[in-house]
Write a protein that holds these residues in place. Structure first.
Motif, PDB file in Angstrom:
ATOM      1  N   MET A 190       0.910  -1.213  -0.094  1.00 14.57           N
ATOM      2  CA  MET A 190       0.024   0.045  -0.060  1.00 14.57           C
ATOM      3  C   MET A 190       1.012   1.308  -0.113  1.00 14.57           C
ATOM      4  O   MET A 190       1.832   1.319   0.618  1.00 14.57           O
ATOM      5  CB  MET A 190      -0.876   0.162   0.990  1.00 14.57           C
ATOM      6  CG  MET A 190      -2.158  -0.465   0.980  1.00 14.57           C
ATOM      7  SD  MET A 190      -3.278   0.028   2.399  1.00 14.57           S
ATOM      8  CE  MET A 190      -3.750  -1.735   3.023  1.00 14.57           C
ATOM      9  N   ASP A 191       0.559   2.063  -0.775  1.00 14.96           N
ATOM     10  CA  ASP A 191       1.153   3.415  -0.636  1.00 14.96           C
ATOM     11  C   ASP A 191       0.752   4.304   0.362  1.00 14.96           C
ATOM     12  O   ASP A 191      -0.041   4.096   1.037  1.00 14.96           O
ATOM     13  CB  ASP A 191       1.167   4.258  -2.206  1.00 14.96           C
ATOM     14  CG  ASP A 191      -0.372   4.806  -2.098  1.00 14.96           C
ATOM     15  OD1 ASP A 191      -1.243   4.598  -1.233  1.00 14.96           O
ATOM     16  OD2 ASP A 191      -0.833   5.115  -3.532  1.00 14.96           O
ATOM     17  N   VAL A 192       1.443   5.299   0.826  1.00 15.59           N
ATOM     18  CA  VAL A 192       1.444   6.124   1.714  1.00 15.59           C
ATOM     19  C   VAL A 192      -0.036   6.987   1.923  1.00 15.59           C
ATOM     20  O   VAL A 192      -0.545   7.042   3.076  1.00 15.59           O
ATOM     21  CB  VAL A 192       2.666   7.143   2.190  1.00 15.59           C
ATOM     22  CG1 VAL A 192       2.518   8.134   3.130  1.00 15.59           C
ATOM     23  CG2 VAL A 192       3.977   6.282   2.121  1.00 15.59           C
ATOM     24  N   ALA A 193      -0.185   7.284   0.744  1.00 13.25           N
ATOM     25  CA  ALA A 193      -1.523   8.166   0.713  1.00 13.25           C
ATOM     26  C   ALA A 193      -2.493   7.308   1.171  1.00 13.25           C
ATOM     27  O   ALA A 193      -3.745   7.686   1.557  1.00 13.25           O
ATOM     28  CB  ALA A 193      -1.779   8.537  -0.615  1.00 13.25           C
ATOM     29  N   HIS A 194      -2.538   6.037   0.629  1.00 14.09           N
ATOM     30  CA  HIS A 194      -3.859   5.168   0.821  1.00 14.09           C
ATOM     31  C   HIS A 194      -3.921   4.752   2.451  1.00 14.09           C
ATOM     32  O   HIS A 194      -4.872   4.508   2.920  1.00 14.09           O
ATOM     33  CB  HIS A 194      -3.486   3.804  -0.010  1.00 14.09           C
ATOM     34  CG  HIS A 194      -4.797   2.962   0.253  1.00 14.09           C
ATOM     35  ND1 HIS A 194      -5.832   3.151  -0.418  1.00 14.09           N
ATOM     36  CD2 HIS A 194      -4.843   1.557   0.821  1.00 14.09           C
ATOM     37  CE1 HIS A 194      -6.709   2.022  -0.156  1.00 14.09           C
ATOM     38  NE2 HIS A 194      -6.155   1.263   0.653  1.00 14.09           N
ATOM     39  N   GLU A 195      -2.782   4.646   2.870  1.00 12.54           N
ATOM     40  CA  GLU A 195      -2.693   4.452   4.379  1.00 12.54           C
ATOM     41  C   GLU A 195      -3.322   5.489   5.359  1.00 12.54           C
ATOM     42  O   GLU A 195      -3.739   5.103   6.474  1.00 12.54           O
ATOM     43  CB  GLU A 195      -1.111   4.102   4.768  1.00 12.54           C
ATOM     44  CG  GLU A 195      -0.647   2.705   4.380  1.00 12.54           C
ATOM     45  CD  GLU A 195       0.816   2.802   4.830  1.00 12.54           C
ATOM     46  OE1 GLU A 195       1.394   3.419   5.541  1.00 12.54           O
ATOM     47  OE2 GLU A 195       1.383   1.645   4.401  1.00 12.54           O
ATOM     48  N   ARG A 196      -3.527   6.630   4.921  1.00 12.38           N
ATOM     49  CA  ARG A 196      -4.001   7.739   5.539  1.00 12.38           C
ATOM     50  C   ARG A 196      -5.273   7.708   5.566  1.00 12.38           C
ATOM     51  O   ARG A 196      -6.096   8.439   6.035  1.00 12.38           O
ATOM     52  CB  ARG A 196      -3.195   9.124   4.943  1.00 12.38           C
ATOM     53  CG  ARG A 196      -1.894   9.357   5.588  1.00 12.38           C
ATOM     54  CD  ARG A 196      -1.330  10.670   5.291  1.00 12.38           C
ATOM     55  NE  ARG A 196      -0.263  10.725   4.085  1.00 12.38           N
ATOM     56  CZ  ARG A 196       0.096  11.182   3.459  1.00 12.38           C
ATOM     57  NH1 ARG A 196      -0.614  12.717   3.200  1.00 12.38           N
ATOM     58  NH2 ARG A 196       1.086  11.217   2.502  1.00 12.38           N
ATOM     59  N   LEU A 197      -5.945   6.989   4.609  1.00 12.47           N
ATOM     60  CA  LEU A 197      -7.500   6.826   4.485  1.00 12.47           C
ATOM     61  C   LEU A 197      -8.137   6.505   5.573  1.00 12.47           C
ATOM     62  O   LEU A 197      -7.559   5.419   6.233  1.00 12.47           O
ATOM     63  CB  LEU A 197      -7.786   6.341   3.270  1.00 12.47           C
ATOM     64  CG  LEU A 197      -7.460   7.047   1.896  1.00 12.47           C
ATOM     65  CD1 LEU A 197      -7.808   6.043   0.708  1.00 12.47           C
ATOM     66  CD2 LEU A 197      -7.859   8.499   1.779  1.00 12.47           C
ATOM     67  N   ILE A 198      -9.097   6.889   6.185  1.00 15.29           N
ATOM     68  CA  ILE A 198      -9.824   6.270   7.043  1.00 15.29           C
ATOM     69  C   ILE A 198     -10.698   4.959   6.315  1.00 15.29           C
ATOM     70  O   ILE A 198     -10.932   5.009   5.161  1.00 15.29           O
ATOM     71  CB  ILE A 198     -10.916   7.154   8.094  1.00 15.29           C
ATOM     72  CG1 ILE A 198     -11.757   7.758   7.063  1.00 15.29           C
ATOM     73  CG2 ILE A 198      -9.952   8.137   8.702  1.00 15.29           C
ATOM     74  CD1 ILE A 198     -12.940   8.582   7.676  1.00 15.29           C
TER      75      ILE A 198
END
Length: 173
Positions: free
Chosen positions: A1-9
């Motif tokens: 997973m990319d970093v932006a995807h990890e920040r999603l709730i």
């Protein structure tokens, strides 16, 4: 997973997944439009059925007459004459046209909904269908040629014939 995807709730990830799922929905995939009967809703609504039934001549297997008693059967000889004129005007033989239709018959059949094709099996074999597509197709092309070039006088049409033809000619299936 990319970093932006990890920040999603989780709620946001769920919404994005629903977009992916919707994009792969088979109902959204473009399909080839098929020749079919008018839907029952259109045929019942406000007496629209009269606009979906040929009154003089039928082209193609959906409305093709199945016996000598049909009012559409009377036009079969006229279609044969028109087809003969078209083929003769093209400078090709009847056999060339017929063999060409037979060669492409499976492709022609695929232009129709499967349930229409299933109905044909009760009445016609492939040779019958090839003959029907040949005669009907060449007749339509000859009529289009006459129409575009205003050659109605050459075939001796009267005004009443033209009215009936123009009202009936677009029920082609």
């Amino acid at each position: 997973m990319d970093v932006a995807h990890e920040r999603l709730i989780p709620k946001e990830r769920g919404r994005l997944k629903s977009l992916e799922k919707a994009a792969s929905d088979p109902y959204l995939t473009p399909t080839k439009p098929l020749i079919q009967r008018a839907t029952q809703i259109l045929r019942v609504k406000n007496d629209f059925d009269q606009y979906f039934q040929p009154i003089f001549v039928a082209f193609g297997p959906i409305h093709h007459p199945r016996d000598d008693d049909s009012r559409l059967y009377r036009a079969e000889n006229s279609k044969l004459q028109l087809a003969a004129k078209f083929i003769k005007g093209c400078g090709r033989t009847n056999e060339e046209f017929y063999n060409n239709v037979k060669e492409h018959l499976s492709s022609l059949k695929k232009c129709y909904e499967q349930k229409e094709q299933d109905k044909w099996k009760e009445n016609w074999d492939d040779d019958d269908l090839a003959w029907m597509f040949l005669v009907d197709g060449c007749a339509v092309l000859y009529l289009a040629h006459l129409d575009v070039n205003h050659y109605w006088e050459k075939v001796g049409c009267k005004n009443i014939d033209l009215v009936a033809f123009f009202k009936a000619r677009y029920v082609l299936a």
